[in-house]
Each structure stands twice: as structure tokens, then as C-alpha cells.
Write an enzyme that holds these catalytic residues in place. Structure first.
Site, PDB file in Angstrom:
ATOM      1  N   GLU A 101       1.694  -8.183   2.536  1.00  0.00           N
ATOM      2  CA  GLU A 101       1.672  -7.772   1.333  1.00  0.00           C
ATOM      3  C   GLU A 101       1.644  -6.015   1.555  1.00  0.00           C
ATOM      4  OE1 GLU A 101      -0.277  -6.020  -2.976  1.00  0.00           O
ATOM      5  OE2 GLU A 101      -1.283  -7.630  -1.974  1.00  0.00           O
ATOM      6  N   ASP A 103       3.903  -2.489  -0.404  1.00  0.00           N
ATOM      7  CA  ASP A 103       3.763  -2.509  -2.209  1.00  0.00           C
ATOM      8  C   ASP A 103       4.422  -1.275  -2.341  1.00  0.00           C
ATOM      9  OD1 ASP A 103       1.861  -4.518  -3.078  1.00  0.00           O
ATOM     10  OD2 ASP A 103      -0.016  -2.922  -2.401  1.00  0.00           O
ATOM     11  N   GLU A 105       3.560   0.367  -5.495  1.00  0.00           N
ATOM     12  CA  GLU A 105       3.531   1.174  -7.108  1.00  0.00           C
ATOM     13  C   GLU A 105       3.222   2.190  -7.836  1.00  0.00           C
ATOM     14  OE1 GLU A 105      -0.783   0.653  -6.578  1.00  0.00           O
ATOM     15  OE2 GLU A 105      -0.325  -1.728  -6.007  1.00  0.00           O
ATOM     16  N   HIS A 118       2.821   5.297  -4.987  1.00  0.00           N
ATOM     17  CA  HIS A 118       2.127   4.956  -4.299  1.00  0.00           C
ATOM     18  C   HIS A 118       2.442   3.350  -3.694  1.00  0.00           C
ATOM     19  CE1 HIS A 118      -2.278   3.400  -3.475  1.00  0.00           C
ATOM     20  NE2 HIS A 118      -1.936   2.080  -2.886  1.00  0.00           N
ATOM     21  N   THR A 119       2.265   4.015  -1.936  1.00  0.00           N
ATOM     22  CA  THR A 119       3.124   1.935  -1.709  1.00  0.00           C
ATOM     23  C   THR A 119       1.503   2.047  -0.438  1.00  0.00           C
ATOM     24  OG1 THR A 119       3.717   4.247   0.124  1.00  0.00           O
ATOM     25  CG2 THR A 119       5.572   3.701  -1.238  1.00  0.00           C
ATOM     26  N   GLU A 130      -2.773   3.398   2.628  1.00  0.00           N
ATOM     27  CA  GLU A 130      -1.502   4.122   1.993  1.00  0.00           C
ATOM     28  C   GLU A 130      -1.157   5.837   2.551  1.00  0.00           C
ATOM     29  OE1 GLU A 130      -4.647   4.010   1.599  1.00  0.00           O
ATOM     30  OE2 GLU A 130      -5.274   2.759   0.582  1.00  0.00           O
ATOM     31  N   ASP A 194      -8.528   2.761 -15.746  1.00  0.00           N
ATOM     32  CA  ASP A 194     -10.027   3.132 -14.569  1.00  0.00           C
ATOM     33  C   ASP A 194     -10.042   3.960 -13.600  1.00  0.00           C
ATOM     34  OD1 ASP A 194      -8.850   0.923 -13.749  1.00  0.00           O
ATOM     35  OD2 ASP A 194     -10.744  -0.256 -12.857  1.00  0.00           O
ATOM     36  N   TRP A 195      -8.910   3.973 -12.749  1.00  0.00           N
ATOM     37  CA  TRP A 195      -8.113   4.557 -11.643  1.00  0.00           C
ATOM     38  C   TRP A 195      -7.090   5.295 -11.878  1.00  0.00           C
ATOM     39  CZ3 TRP A 195      -4.233   3.611  -8.897  1.00  0.00           C
ATOM     40  CH2 TRP A 195      -2.968   1.893  -8.849  1.00  0.00           C
ATOM     41  N   GLY A 199      -7.443   9.717 -11.416  1.00  0.00           N
ATOM     42  CA  GLY A 199      -8.716   9.047 -10.617  1.00  0.00           C
ATOM     43  C   GLY A 199      -9.078   8.206 -11.940  1.00  0.00           C
TER      44      GLY A 199
END
Length: 276
Positions: A101, A103, A105, A118-119, A130, A194-195, A199
């Protein structure tokens, strides 16, 4: 940031355009909706796609074709306003417990606060690679191009043709690299309060729903067999201007790098971090 033209990336563009097979343009022809019902829509004769999220469900789509190496480009306009708790994803992935994968995001935020990009990279089912960035523009005001260049030697993440991350093949030191499994293109918009924002401290404000992201100008280029027999081409990454832009992004906009997280890796950084 100063003035910037795309001339410095002309070489980069040419390197990845010659002898390539191109797909793209029409969302009807290239993608299937995977979930969310009528929350996913295609407009303008297949030229524009939207994903929406409400309190009941998000939505998503995937490409009809699989790709083994190539360049993927997508223009996206992210959820505007208070997007806290939402995540918009755009990624390549294979299937199964040992999937690969690559990513992008986009983690939403309250109005006036920046998105976090976010990668991550997974190989044989394992990720934990990350890097996170702020963007140097508001990604909700206009469309911007998010690209992945995937070759056997490296993966390059680009934003508006500016490289933000280069992940090199480190199989020589025992680190798996995604190079054997064809991957489809996926995208989704979903609730992750939730995150996703601080956070999980900031929750999704459902009074602002539906949340909507827009997509256009998709393009996929598959590399040709002749390119893979060219050792110089295989090892070509960025020109001098591309390397300068990469350093500029990483100096000014990177906010997390797993390769410098001492608390996470008290016994020593992963081998690809030590090598590169």
C-alpha cells in the site's frame, strides 16, 4: 515560498511521460463506487467525482484497473470548513494480509486550522513508515494535484508536482519493498474522530454534515518494458531543482518523521532510516 515556476520539473515530467501508457480522464470508465450508496456521485459527463460523509456513512471508490509501477495523478479539493474528525484517503493498495500500500491521507481540522497530510508505505502487510506534513496552501479553496511515482527503486510523493517524500528500496538491508503485487487506486471519505484530529480530542461536528470532497483530472501512466531495461532510467529520481524543493518542504512543512522518532524506536531506528 517565493516565486516558483514548473520549469525545474520539466525534466522530471519528461522522464515519466516518454514510452508510457496513459489511462484516465473519465471516472465512469475508470472507477467503481465501493460503498456509501448515493453519497458518491459523478458529474459533468464523467469529469468530476464527489464523495460525501454524513452521520450514517462515508463513501469510497476504486479503480477498475490494477497497476504495477507507474505514475498516478489526481486533483482533489478537500472538505471545506470544519472538517475535524474526517479523513479523506487516496492510495494504492493490493489485497490480503500481506498487501502492499502507498498512502495519502488528509486529516481534517477545525475551521482555520491546517489539514495534516499523512503518508505511509506498506510492504507485505507491514507499514509503520509514516511521515506527516502541513501544506503550504489551503487545500479546500481549489483543486490541487497529488501524485505517486512508483518504481522498483523508489516511491516519490508529490503535491502540485513538488516532491515531498522519497522512499527508497532498502531490500539490500532486509526491508521489504512493494514491487510484486499490482495495486488498485482507492479513495474514501470517512469519520475517524477517535484519532484523526488532535489524537481524537476534537470530534466531528455533525451539524456541518454532509462533508464533501471533489476529484477531477485523474491520470495513470504505466511504465513500459523498455524503461525497465534502462538502468539509468531506473535509478533516476529528481533533478537538482526537485531535490531543492524536497528539502524546502521537509525543512518547513514536515511535522512528523518516523525515522527521527527516538521515543518510538529507543533501541535504534529501522534499517532503512539508518541507511538513508
Amino acid at each position: 515560498m517565493g516565486s516558483f515556476t514548473h520549469y525545474g520539473f520539466l525534466i522530471l515530467a519528461l522522464l515519466f511521460s516518454s514510452c508510457m501508457v496513459a489511462y484516465g480522464g473519465n471516472f465512469f470508465q475508470e472507477f467503481d463506487f465501493t460503498w456509501g450508496g448515493n453519497r458518491a456521485k459523478i458529474f459533468n459527463g464523467g469529469q468530476l467525482l464527489s464523495l460525501s460523509l454524513d452521520k450514517i456513512s462515508g463513501s469510497g471508490f476504486q479503480s477498475k484497473k490494477e497497476h504495477l509501477f507507474g505514475r498516478i495523478d489526481m486533483q482533489i479539493k478537500l472538505v471545506a470548513g470544519n472538517s475535524a474528525g474526517t479523513v479523506t484517503t487516496y492510495y494504492l493498495s493490493s489485497q490480503g494480509p500481506t498487501h502492499d500500500e502507498i498512502d495519502f491521507e488528509f486529516l481534517g481540522n477545525v475551521t482555520g486550522e491546517p489539514y495534516i497530510l499523512h503518508t505511509n508505505i506498506y510492504a507485505q502487510g507491514k507499514g509503520n513508515k509514516e511521515q506527516q506534513f502541513y501544506l503550504w496552501f489551503d487545500p479546500t479553496k481549489n483543486f490541487h494535484t497529488y501524485s505517486i511515482i512508483w518504481k522498483p527503486q523508489h516511491i516519490i510523493f508529490l503535491v502540485d508536482n513538488t516532491p515531498i517524500r522519497v522512499y527508497k528500496n532498502a531490500e539490500s538491508v532486509g526491508v521489504p519493498f512493494p514491487k510484486n503485487q499490482p495495486m488498485r487506486i482507492y479513495s474514501s471519505l470517512w469519520n475517524a474522530d477517535d484519532w484523526a484530529t488532535r489524537g481524537g480530542l476534537v470530534k466531528t461536528d455533525w451539524a456541518q454534515a454532509p462533508f464533501t470532497a471533489y476529484y477531477r483530472n485523474y491520470m495513470a501512466h504505466s511504465f513500459s518494458a523498455s524503461q525497465f531495461s534502462d538502468q539509468k532510467w531506473q535509478n533516476q529520481e529528481l533533478d537538482a531543482n526537485g531535490r531543492r524543493r524536497l528539502r524546502w518542504v521537509q525543512k518547513n512543512f514536515m511535522i512528523y518523521n518516523y525515522c527521527t522518532d527516538i521515543k518510538r524506536f529507543p533501541q535504534g531506528f529501522p534499517p532503512e532510516c539508518r541507511r538513508f
